[in-house]
Write an enzyme that holds these catalytic residues in place. Structure first.
Site, PDB file in Angstrom:
ATOM      1  N   VAL A   1       0.897  -1.159   0.000  1.00  0.00           N
ATOM      2  CA  VAL A   1       0.000   0.000   0.000  1.00  0.00           C
ATOM      3  C   VAL A   1       0.936   1.208   0.000  1.00  0.00           C
ATOM      4  O   VAL A   1       1.540   1.522   1.019  1.00  0.00           O
ATOM      5  CB  VAL A   1      -0.931   0.021   1.219  1.00  0.00           C
ATOM      6  CG1 VAL A   1      -1.721   1.329   1.261  1.00  0.00           C
ATOM      7  CG2 VAL A   1      -1.889  -1.162   1.175  1.00  0.00           C
ATOM      8  N   PRO A   2       1.097   1.869  -1.143  1.00  0.00           N
ATOM      9  CA  PRO A   2       2.205   2.809  -1.332  1.00  0.00           C
ATOM     10  C   PRO A   2       2.013   4.168  -0.664  1.00  0.00           C
ATOM     11  O   PRO A   2       1.834   5.196  -1.333  1.00  0.00           O
ATOM     12  CB  PRO A   2       2.267   2.936  -2.855  1.00  0.00           C
ATOM     13  CG  PRO A   2       0.846   2.770  -3.293  1.00  0.00           C
ATOM     14  CD  PRO A   2       0.264   1.740  -2.355  1.00  0.00           C
ATOM     15  N   CYS A   3       2.076   4.195   0.669  1.00  0.00           N
ATOM     16  CA  CYS A   3       1.888   5.458   1.377  1.00  0.00           C
ATOM     17  C   CYS A   3       2.992   6.460   1.069  1.00  0.00           C
ATOM     18  O   CYS A   3       2.820   7.664   1.314  1.00  0.00           O
ATOM     19  CB  CYS A   3       1.761   5.219   2.875  1.00  0.00           C
ATOM     20  SG  CYS A   3       3.047   4.179   3.590  1.00  0.00           S
ATOM     21  N   HIS A   4       4.116   6.001   0.491  1.00  0.00           N
ATOM     22  CA  HIS A   4       5.168   6.946   0.101  1.00  0.00           C
ATOM     23  C   HIS A   4       4.728   7.840  -1.062  1.00  0.00           C
ATOM     24  O   HIS A   4       5.342   8.880  -1.318  1.00  0.00           O
ATOM     25  CB  HIS A   4       6.450   6.194  -0.275  1.00  0.00           C
ATOM     26  CG  HIS A   4       6.320   5.298  -1.478  1.00  0.00           C
ATOM     27  ND1 HIS A   4       5.776   4.039  -1.402  1.00  0.00           N
ATOM     28  CD2 HIS A   4       6.641   5.489  -2.780  1.00  0.00           C
ATOM     29  CE1 HIS A   4       5.785   3.484  -2.598  1.00  0.00           C
ATOM     30  NE2 HIS A   4       6.301   4.344  -3.455  1.00  0.00           N
ATOM     31  N   ARG A   5       3.644   7.485  -1.741  1.00  0.00           N
ATOM     32  CA  ARG A   5       3.146   8.302  -2.849  1.00  0.00           C
ATOM     33  C   ARG A   5       2.177   9.388  -2.394  1.00  0.00           C
ATOM     34  O   ARG A   5       1.645  10.125  -3.218  1.00  0.00           O
ATOM     35  CB  ARG A   5       2.467   7.408  -3.898  1.00  0.00           C
ATOM     36  CG  ARG A   5       3.412   6.416  -4.547  1.00  0.00           C
ATOM     37  CD  ARG A   5       2.707   5.476  -5.507  1.00  0.00           C
ATOM     38  NE  ARG A   5       3.582   4.357  -5.854  1.00  0.00           N
ATOM     39  CZ  ARG A   5       3.173   3.185  -6.269  1.00  0.00           C
ATOM     40  NH1 ARG A   5       1.871   2.940  -6.399  1.00  0.00           N
ATOM     41  NH2 ARG A   5       4.048   2.225  -6.569  1.00  0.00           N
TER      42      ARG A   5
END
Length: 254
Positions: free
Chosen positions: A155-159
């Site tokens: 789940v790409p929370c870095h985006r």
């Protein structure tokens, strides 16, 4: 808010038979990720926990201890990762990937489901996530939920970034967040330069569509046809409509 999300967290309609070992242990595996090795913990229901090895000074021992402290179960080594994991870590959405995230609130699950829809190489601000889940004022709560994300990278929370264009905080520190975004070819230098000029949205004077600067549609606009706007409202006043792909949130950056 989308009512049917193809990448939402699925539940098994029928629990498969489980051995005594399955009831006691979860499985773990190390796989290649965008910045090196990634440790994953999973059960038959899906991936429950993920951490990049670079963020764990004690390596896999630290990972196994952290998982047990959070979930109360020991881990045993698996031979292969679950289906869809490698594709997801490469930035390709996979319908085969199953996530099992016990202990999260409905709000946290909604935040992660919205975040999971952000394509590789693109970013969205926290207020976009809040708007997507129908809670436009809950921007700070979105940040808190992302900080509690048990499966970063999948789940790409870095985006998810600040509305001002800055990367913002990250569970493993801002330096790793920037490295992840640059590895996906996000042009952080351009985004930062636009923000310094109070430009947070890019429109095309041919299509009359306005997007976030990292949207794939925005990146296709040639220089001569690019028009910058501070807010979506400003773009609308000039006859532009929001991009259906990136769905820019109406809230203006602070």
């Amino acid at each position: 808010m989308t009512t049917e999300d193809p990448f939402a967290f699925g539940d098994l309609t029928e629990e498969p038979p489980r051995s005594l070992v399955d009831l006691v242990y979860a499985s773990w595996v190390a796989v290649p990720g965008p910045l090196g090795e990634v440790f994953l913990a999973f059960t038959r229901q899906g991936v429950e926990y993920a951490r990049p090895a670079a963020a764990l000074p004690d390596g896999d021992g630290g990972f196994r201890a952290a998982y047990r402290a959070r979930f109360g179960r020991p881990l045993r080594r698996a031979d292969a990762p679950p289906a869809g994991v490698l594709a997801a870590l490469s930035g390709r959405p996979s319908r085969a990937l199953r996530l099992h995230l016990p202990g999260l609130s409905d709000f946290e699950r909604a935040v992660l489901a919205a975040t999971r829809r952000i394509p590789a190489g693109q970013t969205r601000p926290y207020n976009w996530v809040a708007a997507q889940i129908g809670r436009p004022r809950a921007v700070r709560a979105v940040g808190t939920a992302l900080g509690n994300n048990p499966v970063p990278l999948l789940v790409p929370c870095h985006r998810v970034t600040k509305a001002t264009g800055e990367p913002g905080g990250y569970v493993f520190g801002p330096a790793m967040k920037e490295r992840l975004l640059r590895a996906e070819r996000v042009n952080l230098d351009e985004v930062g330069d636009l923000a310094r000029h109070r430009v947070f949205f890019i429109g095309s004077d041919t299509t009359r569509i306005v997007c976030y600067p990292t949207c794939a549609n925005a990146r296709r606009i040639t220089e001569r046809h690019r028009r910058g706007f501070r807010t979506v409202e400003e773009a609308r006043a000039h006859g532009y409509r929001p991009c259906k792909h990136c769905a820019p949130a109406a809230a203006a950056p602070a």
